[in-house]
Design a protein around this motif. Structure first.
Motif, PDB file in Angstrom:
ATOM      1  N   ALA A  14       0.809  -1.171   0.072  1.00 34.02           N
ATOM      2  CA  ALA A  14      -0.327  -0.115  -0.251  1.00 34.02           C
ATOM      3  C   ALA A  14       1.012   1.036   0.341  1.00 34.02           C
ATOM      4  CB  ALA A  14      -0.379   0.092   1.329  1.00 34.02           C
ATOM      5  N   VAL A  15       2.015   1.224   0.398  1.00 30.77           N
ATOM      6  CA  VAL A  15       3.125   2.295   0.678  1.00 30.77           C
ATOM      7  C   VAL A  15       3.858   2.248  -1.113  1.00 30.77           C
ATOM      8  CG1 VAL A  15       3.379   2.615   3.112  1.00 30.77           C
ATOM      9  CG2 VAL A  15       4.681   0.963   1.778  1.00 30.77           C
ATOM     10  N   GLY A  16       3.681   1.583  -2.031  1.00 32.52           N
ATOM     11  CA  GLY A  16       3.913   1.351  -3.041  1.00 32.52           C
ATOM     12  C   GLY A  16       5.150   1.126  -2.848  1.00 32.52           C
ATOM     13  N   PHE A  33       7.857   6.180   7.863  1.00 27.54           N
ATOM     14  CA  PHE A  33       8.103   6.271   6.673  1.00 27.54           C
ATOM     15  C   PHE A  33       8.560   7.156   6.011  1.00 27.54           C
ATOM     16  CE2 PHE A  33       5.186   2.561   7.012  1.00 27.54           C
ATOM     17  CZ  PHE A  33       5.492   1.690   6.886  1.00 27.54           C
ATOM     18  N   VAL A  34       9.910   7.523   5.737  1.00 22.30           N
ATOM     19  CA  VAL A  34       9.695   7.980   4.932  1.00 22.30           C
ATOM     20  C   VAL A  34      10.191   8.060   2.537  1.00 22.30           C
ATOM     21  CG1 VAL A  34      12.312   9.924   3.593  1.00 22.30           C
ATOM     22  CG2 VAL A  34      11.555   9.694   5.731  1.00 22.30           C
ATOM     23  N   LEU A  35       9.248   8.178   2.149  1.00 22.03           N
ATOM     24  CA  LEU A  35       9.109   7.971   0.812  1.00 22.03           C
ATOM     25  C   LEU A  35       9.883   8.624  -0.315  1.00 22.03           C
ATOM     26  CD1 LEU A  35       5.434   6.708   1.585  1.00 22.03           C
ATOM     27  CD2 LEU A  35       6.617   4.963   1.546  1.00 22.03           C
ATOM     28  N   ASN A  36       9.892   7.972  -1.261  1.00 18.47           N
ATOM     29  CA  ASN A  36      10.664   8.641  -2.609  1.00 18.47           C
ATOM     30  C   ASN A  36       9.374   9.248  -3.189  1.00 18.47           C
ATOM     31  OD1 ASN A  36      12.875   7.693  -1.652  1.00 18.47           O
ATOM     32  ND2 ASN A  36      12.191   5.270  -2.529  1.00 18.47           N
ATOM     33  N   SER A  38       5.049   9.852  -2.314  1.00 16.29           N
ATOM     34  CA  SER A  38       4.420   9.804  -1.591  1.00 16.29           C
ATOM     35  C   SER A  38       2.482   9.689  -2.428  1.00 16.29           C
ATOM     36  CB  SER A  38       3.783  11.095  -0.876  1.00 16.29           C
ATOM     37  OG  SER A  38       4.321  12.167  -1.597  1.00 16.29           O
ATOM     38  N   GLU A  39       3.008   9.921  -3.614  1.00 19.96           N
ATOM     39  CA  GLU A  39       2.103  10.172  -4.258  1.00 19.96           C
ATOM     40  C   GLU A  39       1.388   7.989  -4.894  1.00 19.96           C
ATOM     41  OE1 GLU A  39       4.242  10.971  -7.053  1.00 19.96           O
ATOM     42  OE2 GLU A  39       3.976  12.048  -5.310  1.00 19.96           O
ATOM     43  N   LYS A  40       1.999   7.264  -4.228  1.00 18.17           N
ATOM     44  CA  LYS A  40       2.044   5.948  -4.485  1.00 18.17           C
ATOM     45  C   LYS A  40       1.443   5.353  -3.884  1.00 18.17           C
ATOM     46  CE  LYS A  40       5.718   4.874  -8.340  1.00 18.17           C
ATOM     47  NZ  LYS A  40       7.079   3.959  -8.516  1.00 18.17           N
ATOM     48  N   VAL A  41       0.908   6.148  -1.932  1.00 22.63           N
ATOM     49  CA  VAL A  41       0.339   5.455  -1.173  1.00 22.63           C
ATOM     50  C   VAL A  41      -0.956   5.033  -1.438  1.00 22.63           C
ATOM     51  CG1 VAL A  41      -0.434   6.081   1.169  1.00 22.63           C
ATOM     52  CG2 VAL A  41       1.988   6.459   0.535  1.00 22.63           C
ATOM     53  N   ASP A  42      -1.479   4.376  -0.846  1.00 23.79           N
ATOM     54  CA  ASP A  42      -2.686   3.875  -1.303  1.00 23.79           C
ATOM     55  C   ASP A  42      -3.644   3.715   0.347  1.00 23.79           C
ATOM     56  OD1 ASP A  42      -5.643   2.334  -1.831  1.00 23.79           O
ATOM     57  OD2 ASP A  42      -4.893   1.977  -3.093  1.00 23.79           O
ATOM     58  N   GLU A  43      -3.846   5.287   0.408  1.00 17.35           N
ATOM     59  CA  GLU A  43      -4.489   5.768   2.176  1.00 17.35           C
ATOM     60  C   GLU A  43      -6.013   4.189   1.964  1.00 17.35           C
ATOM     61  OE1 GLU A  43      -4.752   9.663   2.664  1.00 17.35           O
ATOM     62  OE2 GLU A  43      -2.529   9.899   2.677  1.00 17.35           O
ATOM     63  N   LYS A  44      -6.457   4.510   1.027  1.00 15.70           N
ATOM     64  CA  LYS A  44      -8.472   3.497   1.524  1.00 15.70           C
ATOM     65  C   LYS A  44      -7.606   2.224   1.320  1.00 15.70           C
ATOM     66  CE  LYS A  44     -11.335   6.729   0.436  1.00 15.70           C
ATOM     67  NZ  LYS A  44     -12.553   6.642   0.752  1.00 15.70           N
ATOM     68  N   GLY A  60       7.552  15.805   5.881  1.00 16.47           N
ATOM     69  CA  GLY A  60       8.030  14.393   5.242  1.00 16.47           C
ATOM     70  C   GLY A  60       7.675  13.291   5.803  1.00 16.47           C
ATOM     71  N   GLN A  61       7.230  12.538   6.980  1.00 19.65           N
ATOM     72  CA  GLN A  61       7.222  11.075   6.819  1.00 19.65           C
ATOM     73  C   GLN A  61       5.728  11.524   7.385  1.00 19.65           C
ATOM     74  OE1 GLN A  61       8.927  10.538  11.158  1.00 19.65           O
ATOM     75  NE2 GLN A  61      10.960  11.339  10.505  1.00 19.65           N
ATOM     76  N   PHE A  62       5.663   9.568   6.334  1.00 24.58           N
ATOM     77  CA  PHE A  62       4.107   9.007   6.256  1.00 24.58           C
ATOM     78  C   PHE A  62       4.280   8.584   7.164  1.00 24.58           C
ATOM     79  CE2 PHE A  62       1.228   5.939   4.707  1.00 24.58           C
ATOM     80  CZ  PHE A  62       0.632   6.628   4.499  1.00 24.58           C
ATOM     81  N   GLN A  63       3.763   8.426   8.575  1.00 20.61           N
ATOM     82  CA  GLN A  63       3.096   7.974   9.538  1.00 20.61           C
ATOM     83  C   GLN A  63       1.722   7.246   9.467  1.00 20.61           C
ATOM     84  OE1 GLN A  63       4.289  10.290  12.901  1.00 20.61           O
ATOM     85  NE2 GLN A  63       5.394  11.892  11.777  1.00 20.61           N
ATOM     86  N   VAL A  64       2.532   5.757  10.234  1.00 21.72           N
ATOM     87  CA  VAL A  64       0.900   5.393  10.362  1.00 21.72           C
ATOM     88  C   VAL A  64       0.981   4.922  11.579  1.00 21.72           C
ATOM     89  CG1 VAL A  64       0.371   2.787   9.496  1.00 21.72           C
ATOM     90  CG2 VAL A  64       1.183   4.106   7.545  1.00 21.72           C
ATOM     91  N   ILE A  65       0.003   4.773  12.230  1.00 19.65           N
ATOM     92  CA  ILE A  65      -0.411   4.814  13.386  1.00 19.65           C
ATOM     93  C   ILE A  65      -1.151   3.403  13.995  1.00 19.65           C
ATOM     94  CG2 ILE A  65      -1.506   5.329  15.953  1.00 19.65           C
ATOM     95  CD1 ILE A  65      -2.348   8.198  13.893  1.00 19.65           C
ATOM     96  N   ILE A  66      -0.139   2.093  14.770  1.00 21.25           N
ATOM     97  CA  ILE A  66      -0.328   0.973  14.988  1.00 21.25           C
ATOM     98  C   ILE A  66      -0.450   0.665  16.129  1.00 21.25           C
ATOM     99  CG2 ILE A  66       0.585  -1.297  15.323  1.00 21.25           C
ATOM    100  CD1 ILE A  66       0.709   0.006  12.400  1.00 21.25           C
TER     101      ILE A  66
END
Length: 649
Positions: A14-16, A33-36, A38-44, A60-66
Motif C-alpha cells: 500500500a505504501v508503494g 516512513f520516508v517515501l520517495n 508519496s503519491e503512490k500511497v493507497d490510503e484507502k 516529510g514523514q508518512f506515519q502509520v499509527i499501530i
C-alpha cells in the motif's frame, strides 16, 4: 510467520512497495516512513488493514499509527520487506527530501519566531494598554486622556514604554539570537550581531524618513576614505535581521570546518561576526529593508485598494486553514514590517477575528450538545482558549472533528474580515488573538472592530446550528441520528466490566485535546487525559500487568485483569532522549499493584533538553470501553485520586 505478517505485507504494497521506501523507523505508537513518491500511497487500502489505527503526514514523514504493539509490527515489517530500519534522526534527515522549498521556508520561519512569540504578544498587550491610557479621550474626564488627568497613570504609561521599546525596537536582537539557536551557531554572537543592528550609535530607524539626506551624510556615516557607510539602525526591522542572522550562521559553519580546532575559539568568532556586521550595514540591511518595504507596501495596498473588502474577506476565511498548514507564521513577519513602515498594520485585525470565530463555533456545539459532560471537558475550555488567542484545541478538538463548525467559523471570519477591512481598521501592534485583541487596535477604530467581533461571534454561532440541523457539511452529527439515552428501563441485566484508574502521576490534569502531539490530541490512540506532572514519579493506576515497556523507557503500557489497556506516555517526543533521564523500576511482563512505583524521570533535565513533560494517560482500547473523566480540567490531582472510569461496552 510473524503475528502481523499479513498486515505488514499489505502495508508494504500500500505504501508503494520496497522501491518507494527511502527509510523506515518507528516510535512508541507509529511506523514512520520516508517515501520517495508519496503519491503512490493507497490510503484507502491502508485504512482497511486491521492493525492500523490511522495515518498522517508530518515533516516529510508518512506515519502509520499501530499502537502499543508497534515494535512487534515493525519487526514483522522488516522481515517481510527486507528493509533495514534506520535511526529516528536518520529518518528525519531523509524526510527533508519530501519537503518542497516553500515547506522548508515555512518550517524555518515558524521555528525562528516561535521562541520570541511570547515577548511579541506581551509587548502587544503592553502597547495596547498604553493606547488606552494616552490616546483615548474619556468622557468622564471631560474629554481628557487618562495620562492627562492622572499623574500616577502618566507615570505608569511612561514606565511601560521601557518593556514595550525593549521588545519591538530591539526585535532584531531576538531574531538573530533565535536563528543562531535554531541552526546551532554561537548564541551569544547572534545576540551581539543583533545589538549591532540597533545600537544607540546608529540613527534610529524610526527617524530615518524624517532626517534629510544631507544630515545623514554629515552626521550619520562611517568614512573609510574611499567610501562611506550610513549609520542606519534597523529597529523593528525583520528581514535585515534575518538576512544577517543566516549569513552569520553559514560563515561560522564554514570557518569551523576550515580553521584548526586549536585556534578556532579565537578566529571562528572573529571571521564570522565582523564580516557579517559589515555586510549587514553595507548590503544586507539596505536590501532587506527594501524587500520588507515592498512586501508591506503590496499587502497594505491590497488592504486599502478598492478591492480591499474582497482581500479582507478571503484572508479572513482562509486564516484557519493557514493555521493548520503552518502558513500563518509568515504573517508575523509581514505584520512587523507593516508596523515598522506605516506605524500600524491592517493585516493583524483580520487574523485576530478568526480566533473569535472558531471559539464561537465551538460554543454553538456546546449549546447543541448540552448535557454531554464528557465532550464539555474539551469543548468549553476550547472555547475559552480560542477567545484568548489559542485556536488549536478548538479546531482539532471539536471543529475539524465535525467539519461543519469549522466551515461556519471560516464563513463568519471572512464576513468579519471583510467588514473591518472595508472600514480600514488598523492595529498599532501585534497582540493576543481573540477578545483581548481589541487592546492593540487604534483607538479610533475600537467601535468598528467591536462590531467586527460581534459578527465573528454571531455569524459562526448561528451558521453552526443551521448547518447541523440541515445536515450541511455534516455526516456524523445529524440531529435525526442522535440517540437520546433513556433514564427508565431495566438496568439490572447490565454486567459491564468497570475499571477505575487512579492518577499515575501527581500534577494538573487537562483534556486530551490539549496534548501537543496530534496523535494523542485527536484521539487516534484512544481516550484519556493529559497530566502536567508536579513530580517525576509514575505509579500503577490499578492492579495489573506491564504489557509494554519501551526500550527508551519514556512510555509503558499496562493491562488490567478486566482487559483495559492503558498507555502512559511521559513527555512529547521524549523517545529522542534514548532513555536518558528515565529510570524504570519494572520490566515488561511484571505484575504490579496500584500505587507501586513504575518509573522515575528527571523533569528538569528533560525540560532542559528542550522537551515537554506533559504526560498523556490513554485507554488505547477505547473501542471496547466507554471512558469517562472524573476530574475537572485544570484540577490538581494526587496518586490517590480517581481520574478515569472505563466501562466495558
Amino acid at each position: 510467520m510473524g503475528k502481523y505478517d499479513k498486515d505488514t505485507r499489505e502495508l508494504l504494497e500500500a505504501v508503494g512497495g520496497k522501491a518507494n521506501i527511502s527509510a523506515v523507523t518507528h516510535c512508541l505508537t507509529r511506523m514512520r516512513f520516508v517515501l520517495n513518491e508519496s503519491e503512490k500511497v493507497d490510503e484507502k487500502r491502508i485504512e482497511n488493514i486491521p492493525s492500523v489505527k490511522g495515518m498522517f503526514t508530518n515533516a516529510g514523514q508518512f506515519q502509520v499509527i499501530i499502537g502499543n504493539d508497534v515494535a512487534v509490527f515493525y519487526n514483522d515489517f522488516v522481515a517481510a520487506s527486507g528493509i533495514k530500519g534506520v535511526s529516528k534522526d536518520a529518518a528525519k534527515a531523509a524526510a527533508k527530501q519530501n519537503q518542497n522549498p516553500l515547506q522548508r521556508a515555512i518550517t524555518m520561519l515558524a521555528e525562528i519566531f516561535t521562541p520570541i512569540l511570547p515577548a511579541i504578544i506581551v509587548g502587544g498587550l503592553i502597547l495596547g494598554f498604553r493606547n488606552i491610557l494616552e490616546a483615548v479621550p474619556m468622557g468622564w474626564l471631560n474629554g481628557q486622556t487618562i495620562v492627562e488627568a492622572s499623574t500616577f497613570w502618566n507615570g505608569v504609561n511612561g514606565f511601560l514604554w521601557l518593556p514595550g521599546e525593549a521588545i519591538f525596537h530591539f526585535l532584531p536582537v531576538g531574531i538573530t539570537w533565535s536563528i543562531a539557536r535554531k541552526m546551532g551557531a554561537t548564541e551569544i554572537l547572534g545576540i551581539v550581531l543583533g545589538i549591532t543592528l540597533v545600537s544607540p550609535q546608529l540613527l534610529n530607524a524610526y527617524a530615518v524618513n524624517s532626517t534629510a539626506a544631507a544630515e545623514i551624510a554629515k552626521n550619520w556615516t562611517w568614512d573609510f576614505g574611499f567610501f562611506t557607510v550610513d549609520k542606519i539602525g534597523y529597529q523593528a526591522q525583520v528581514i535585515p535581521a534575518m538576512l544577517a542572522g543566516f549569513l552569520f550562521v553559514y560563515l561560522e559553519r564554514f570557518f569551523r570546518k576550515h580553521i584548526p580546532e586549536a585556534v578556532s575559539m579565537i578566529f571562528v568568532p572573529f571571521f564570522s561576526l565582523l564580516p557579517t556586521i559589515l555586510a549587514a550595514h553595507i548590503v544586507l540591511g539596505p536590501v532587506g529593508w527594501k524587500i520588507g518595504t515592498i512586501i508591506s507596501s503590496v499587502v497594505n495596498a491590497g488592504l486599502t485598494s478598492s478591492f480591499s473588502w474582497l482581500f479582507g474577506g478571503v484572508l479572513g476565511a482562509l486564516t484557519s486553514p493557514l493555521v493548520i498548514t503552518g502558513l500563518h507564521h509568515t504573517t508575523l513577519a509581514i505584520d512587523s514590517q507593516l508596523i515598522a513602515d506605516f506605524g500600524s498594520t491592517n493585516l493583524w485585525p483580520i487574523l485576530c477575528l478568526s480566533n473569535i470565530a472558531q471559539g464561537a463555533s465551538v460554543l454553538a456545539v456546546v449549546f447543541a450538545h448540552r448535557g454531554n459532560k464528557k465532550e464539555e471537558q474539551v469543548s468549553i475550555p476550547s472555547t475559552i482558549s480560542a477567545w484568548l488567542g489559542v485556536t488549536e484545541p478548538a479546531m482539532f478538538g471539536i471543529n475539524l472533528k465535525y467539519t461543519y463548525p469549522f466551515i461556519a467559523a471560516m464563513i463568519g471570519s471572512g464576513i468579519a474580515g471583510l467588514f473591518v477591512t472595508l472600514f480600514k481598521v488598523r492595529a498599532l501592534s501585534i497582540g493576543v488573538g481573540g477578545l483581548p485583541g481589541i487592546l492593540s487596535i487604534r483607538p479610533q477604530d475600537y467601535l468598528i472592530f467591536l462590531i467586527g467581533m460581534v459578527i465573528a461571534i454571531v455569524v459562526p454561532f448561528f451558521l453552526t446550528l443551521m448547518f447541523r440541523r440541515a445536515g450541511v457539511f455534516n455526516k456524523i452529527d445529524r440531529i435525526e441520528e442522535e440517540i437520546v439515552p433513556t433514564l427508565g428501563g431495566d438496568q439490572s441485566e447490565k454486567t459491564d466490566t468497570i475499571v477505575e484508574l487512579f492518577s499515575p502521576i501527581p500534577g494538573v490534569i487537562h483534556p486530551l485535546s490539549s496534548s501537543k502531539d496530534p496523535v494523542f490530541s485527536e484521539g487516534m490512540m484512544g481516550q484519556g487525559v493529559v497530566i502536567e506532572p508536579s513530580e517525576g514519579k509514575v505509579v500503577a493506576p490499578f492492579d495489573g500487568q506491564v504489557s509494554l515497556l519501551f526500550p527508551t523507557k519514556h512510555a509503558l503500557g499496562l493491562v488490567s485483569p478486566g482487559g483495559i489497556e492503558v498507555l502512559i506516555h511521559i513527555g512529547i517526543d521524549t523517545v529522542q532522549l534514548d532513555g536518558n533521564h528515565f529510570t524504570s523500576h519494572v520490566k515488561q511482563g511484571d505484575s504490579v499493584k496500584k500505587g507501586q512505583i513504575l518509573m522515575e524521570f528527571d523533569m528538569e533535565a528533560i525540560k532542559a533538553a528542550g522537551y515537554e513533560v506533559q504526560t498523556p494517560v490513554i485507554v488505547t482500547n477505547s473501542t471496547q470501553f466507554h471512558v469517562d473523566s472524573l476530574i475537572e480540567a485544570a484540577s490538581k490531582v494526587t496518586n490517590e485520586e480517581k481520574i478515569l472510569l472505563a466501562t466495558e461496552l
